[in-house]
Design a protein around this motif. Structure first.
Motif, PDB file in Angstrom:
ATOM      1  N   LEU A   1       0.835  -1.207   0.000  1.00  0.00           N
ATOM      2  CA  LEU A   1       0.000   0.000   0.000  1.00  0.00           C
ATOM      3  C   LEU A   1       0.869   1.257   0.000  1.00  0.00           C
ATOM      4  N   VAL A   2       0.532   2.190  -0.895  1.00  0.00           N
ATOM      5  CA  VAL A   2       1.201   3.493  -0.959  1.00  0.00           C
ATOM      6  C   VAL A   2       0.259   4.534  -0.354  1.00  0.00           C
ATOM      7  N   ILE A   3       0.674   5.120   0.767  1.00  0.00           N
ATOM      8  CA  ILE A   3      -0.164   6.114   1.460  1.00  0.00           C
ATOM      9  C   ILE A   3       0.479   7.493   1.342  1.00  0.00           C
ATOM     10  N   ARG A   4      -0.352   8.471   0.930  1.00  0.00           N
ATOM     11  CA  ARG A   4       0.088   9.870   0.912  1.00  0.00           C
ATOM     12  C   ARG A   4      -0.896  10.668   1.763  1.00  0.00           C
ATOM     13  N   PHE A   5      -0.367  11.302   2.792  1.00  0.00           N
ATOM     14  CA  PHE A   5      -1.224  12.054   3.718  1.00  0.00           C
ATOM     15  C   PHE A   5      -0.708  13.487   3.815  1.00  0.00           C
ATOM     16  N   ASN A   6      -1.502  14.435   3.336  1.00  0.00           N
ATOM     17  CA  ASN A   6      -1.142  15.848   3.417  1.00  0.00           C
ATOM     18  C   ASN A   6      -2.163  16.576   4.294  1.00  0.00           C
ATOM     19  N   GLU A   7      -1.661  17.344   5.234  1.00  0.00           N
ATOM     20  CA  GLU A   7      -2.557  18.123   6.102  1.00  0.00           C
ATOM     21  C   GLU A   7      -2.055  19.548   6.228  1.00  0.00           C
ATOM     22  N   GLU A   8      -3.015  20.465   6.274  1.00  0.00           N
ATOM     23  CA  GLU A   8      -2.699  21.888   6.439  1.00  0.00           C
ATOM     24  C   GLU A   8      -3.785  22.489   7.333  1.00  0.00           C
ATOM     25  N   MET A   9      -3.429  22.765   8.578  1.00  0.00           N
ATOM     26  CA  MET A   9      -4.396  23.226   9.578  1.00  0.00           C
ATOM     27  C   MET A   9      -3.999  24.607  10.106  1.00  0.00           C
TER      28      MET A   9
ATOM     29  N   GLN B   1      -0.480  -3.525  -6.428  1.00  0.00           N
ATOM     30  CA  GLN B   1      -0.191  -2.351  -5.613  1.00  0.00           C
ATOM     31  C   GLN B   1      -1.434  -1.467  -5.475  1.00  0.00           C
ATOM     32  N   SER B   2      -1.691  -1.065  -4.263  1.00  0.00           N
ATOM     33  CA  SER B   2      -2.844  -0.201  -3.992  1.00  0.00           C
ATOM     34  C   SER B   2      -2.363   1.133  -3.458  1.00  0.00           C
ATOM     35  N   PHE B   3      -3.227   2.133  -3.514  1.00  0.00           N
ATOM     36  CA  PHE B   3      -2.829   3.458  -3.031  1.00  0.00           C
ATOM     37  C   PHE B   3      -3.987   4.126  -2.300  1.00  0.00           C
ATOM     38  N   LEU B   4      -3.600   5.059  -1.431  1.00  0.00           N
ATOM     39  CA  LEU B   4      -4.573   5.869  -0.697  1.00  0.00           C
ATOM     40  C   LEU B   4      -3.981   7.260  -0.534  1.00  0.00           C
ATOM     41  N   HIS B   5      -4.646   8.248  -1.126  1.00  0.00           N
ATOM     42  CA  HIS B   5      -4.197   9.633  -1.053  1.00  0.00           C
ATOM     43  C   HIS B   5      -5.199  10.449  -0.230  1.00  0.00           C
ATOM     44  N   ILE B   6      -4.687  11.134   0.775  1.00  0.00           N
ATOM     45  CA  ILE B   6      -5.540  11.930   1.658  1.00  0.00           C
ATOM     46  C   ILE B   6      -5.012  13.358   1.709  1.00  0.00           C
ATOM     47  N   ASP B   7      -5.880  14.318   1.406  1.00  0.00           N
ATOM     48  CA  ASP B   7      -5.541  15.733   1.504  1.00  0.00           C
ATOM     49  C   ASP B   7      -6.563  16.414   2.404  1.00  0.00           C
ATOM     50  N   MET B   8      -6.055  17.051   3.447  1.00  0.00           N
ATOM     51  CA  MET B   8      -6.932  17.686   4.428  1.00  0.00           C
ATOM     52  C   MET B   8      -6.457  19.116   4.655  1.00  0.00           C
ATOM     53  N   LYS B   9      -7.379  20.072   4.472  1.00  0.00           N
ATOM     54  CA  LYS B   9      -7.018  21.475   4.643  1.00  0.00           C
ATOM     55  C   LYS B   9      -8.112  22.190   5.430  1.00  0.00           C
ATOM     56  N   LEU B  10      -7.691  22.838   6.512  1.00  0.00           N
ATOM     57  CA  LEU B  10      -8.607  23.649   7.311  1.00  0.00           C
ATOM     58  C   LEU B  10      -8.150  25.092   7.229  1.00  0.00           C
ATOM     59  N   ASN B  11      -8.993  25.944   6.673  1.00  0.00           N
ATOM     60  CA  ASN B  11      -8.641  27.345   6.496  1.00  0.00           C
ATOM     61  C   ASN B  11      -9.833  28.225   6.868  1.00  0.00           C
TER      62      ASN B  11
ATOM     63  N   ILE C   1     -10.223  12.409  -0.425  1.00  0.00           N
ATOM     64  CA  ILE C   1      -9.690  11.045  -0.335  1.00  0.00           C
ATOM     65  C   ILE C   1      -9.803  10.384  -1.706  1.00  0.00           C
ATOM     66  N   GLU C   2      -8.717   9.780  -2.111  1.00  0.00           N
ATOM     67  CA  GLU C   2      -8.704   9.045  -3.379  1.00  0.00           C
ATOM     68  C   GLU C   2      -8.015   7.707  -3.135  1.00  0.00           C
ATOM     69  N   ASN C   3      -8.678   6.624  -3.524  1.00  0.00           N
ATOM     70  CA  ASN C   3      -8.100   5.297  -3.274  1.00  0.00           C
ATOM     71  C   ASN C   3      -8.297   4.383  -4.478  1.00  0.00           C
ATOM     72  N   SER C   4      -7.425   3.400  -4.558  1.00  0.00           N
ATOM     73  CA  SER C   4      -7.533   2.408  -5.635  1.00  0.00           C
ATOM     74  C   SER C   4      -8.669   1.452  -5.327  1.00  0.00           C
TER      75      SER C   4
END
Length: 357
Positions: A245-253, A283-293, A301-304
């Motif tokens: 599993l390929v995990i990408r986690f981006n957060e901006e708070m 191979q599977s992937f999970l991309h997470i983008d979280m932004k609090l503004n 969230i985007e996943n295979s």
């Protein structure tokens, strides 16, 4: 029950104070035409005394009528007869007080109709005036009490609705957590059989997640940074379970202390694993983008996923989450898009919207 009685006491006390002030003002204003020669201080003193006397007549009348009104066991025809008897008795007492006490002992004159003709104790016109005075007061007290009861009923209904929503939310959350727990325990069992080196790490991460679910998640709202920490612990467990599993986690708070309902955000990730990542071959992937503004959360969230020509498992998984969002954040925005090999979810919550709380 105690709060209801306390509320009734305060409301009725305020009503009688305001009503008494109104009656004193009206009678004082009227007396300057009835007795133009009297000094205003004497007229005010007389008005204060006589209105206190009238209050001793009107209060028993008001609560006698309210008692009959609230006694649901009394039949309608009988209640009308009782109303009539109470009002007639009150009119007679009102006339007696006015004719024999107010005019001769307070005003020092004989009660008359036009300044010349004596009114008498029972006279159609003056009796009607007494009746209207009492009915006016009775209408006011009934209006106040009925309005108070309706407001109390609205509060009780609101409390019941809130309790029902809390119970529903608890049930909906409970439907998610056991699935993750059972699956993780099964994986730990498999890893233990193989004597995998990662077994202690998985157990440690699982204990942190369960501690969060048992203690932190019982609160109605928590800070978003605590919820994110729980998501990261969850992802570490999944990373060990799914080696490819390929995990990408981006957060901006900009405000980590922003309050949010616990376990809402992680359910989208659980859904991604349950109906996407875990079913992906290779191979599977999970991309997470979280932004609090500025109080607005954008969650992507985007996943295979494995293509299923007739499958709708992702829709089933989101049904529970949608219902929770409807209860907690009625004006949220949630969109989902499915392609042949991936699933995408976009959630927007405006915490500045008062309807969210």
């Amino acid at each position: 029950m105690k709060s209801d009685r306390k509320s009734k006491l305060y409301v009725h006390l305020l009503f009688w104070i305001l009503y008494y002030i109104l009656e004193v003002y009206l009678d004082f204003y009227w007396s300057r035409y009835q007795f133009p020669g009297e000094e205003w201080q004497i007229r005010l003193q007389n008005t204060i005394v006589l209105e206190l006397g009238y209050l001793l007549i009107k209060m028993p009348l008001a609560y006698s009528l309210l008692y009959v009104y609230e006694k649901t066991g009394v039949k309608r025809l009988i209640s009308y007869i009782i109303y009539g008897c109470i009002i007639v008795a009150a009119v007679l007492v009102h006339r007696f007080f006015t004719h024999f006490i107010i005019y001769p002992h307070i005003y020092g004159v004989t009660e008359t109709l036009d300044g010349k003709q004596p009114s008498g104790l029972i006279n159609g016109l003056v009796a009607f005036n007494s009746f209207m005075d009492l009915i006016f007061m009775a209408g006011l007290i009934f209006g106040v009490e009925i309005t108070r009861q309706k407001n109390l009923l609205k509060e009780q209904i609101s409390l019941l609705k809130a309790e029902k929503l809390d119970q529903e939310l608890t049930m909906l959350k409970a439907q998610i957590n056991p699935h993750f727990l059972f699956n993780t325990l099964n994986n730990i069992y498999g890893m233990a059989l193989k004597k995998a080196d990662e077994t202690p790490d998985v157990i440690l991460q699982l204990s942190k997640v369960m501690r969060y679910n048992i203690y932190e998640a019982t609160e109605k709202y928590i800070s978003i940074d605590k919820d994110i920490e729980n998501i990261k612990d969850f992802l570490q467990i999944q990373q060990i379970r799914h080696r490819d599993l390929v995990i990408r986690f981006n957060e901006e708070m900009d405000n980590p202390s922003q309050k949010i309902s616990p376990l809402i955000l992680i359910q989208f990730i659980e859904n991604a694993f349950k109906h996407g990542v875990s079913e992906t071959l290779g191979q599977s992937f999970l991309h997470i983008d979280m932004k609090l503004n500025k109080g607005v959360l954008h969650y992507h969230i985007e996943n295979s996923k494995q293509e299923k020509p007739h499958g709708n498992s992702t829709k089933i998984g989101l049904k529970n989450i949608r219902r929770q969002l409807e209860l907690l954040y009625p004006k949220h925005s949630l969109t989902a898009e499915s392609t042949r090999d991936r699933y995408t979810v976009n959630l927007i919550i405006d915490f500045n919207d008062s309807s969210c709380f």
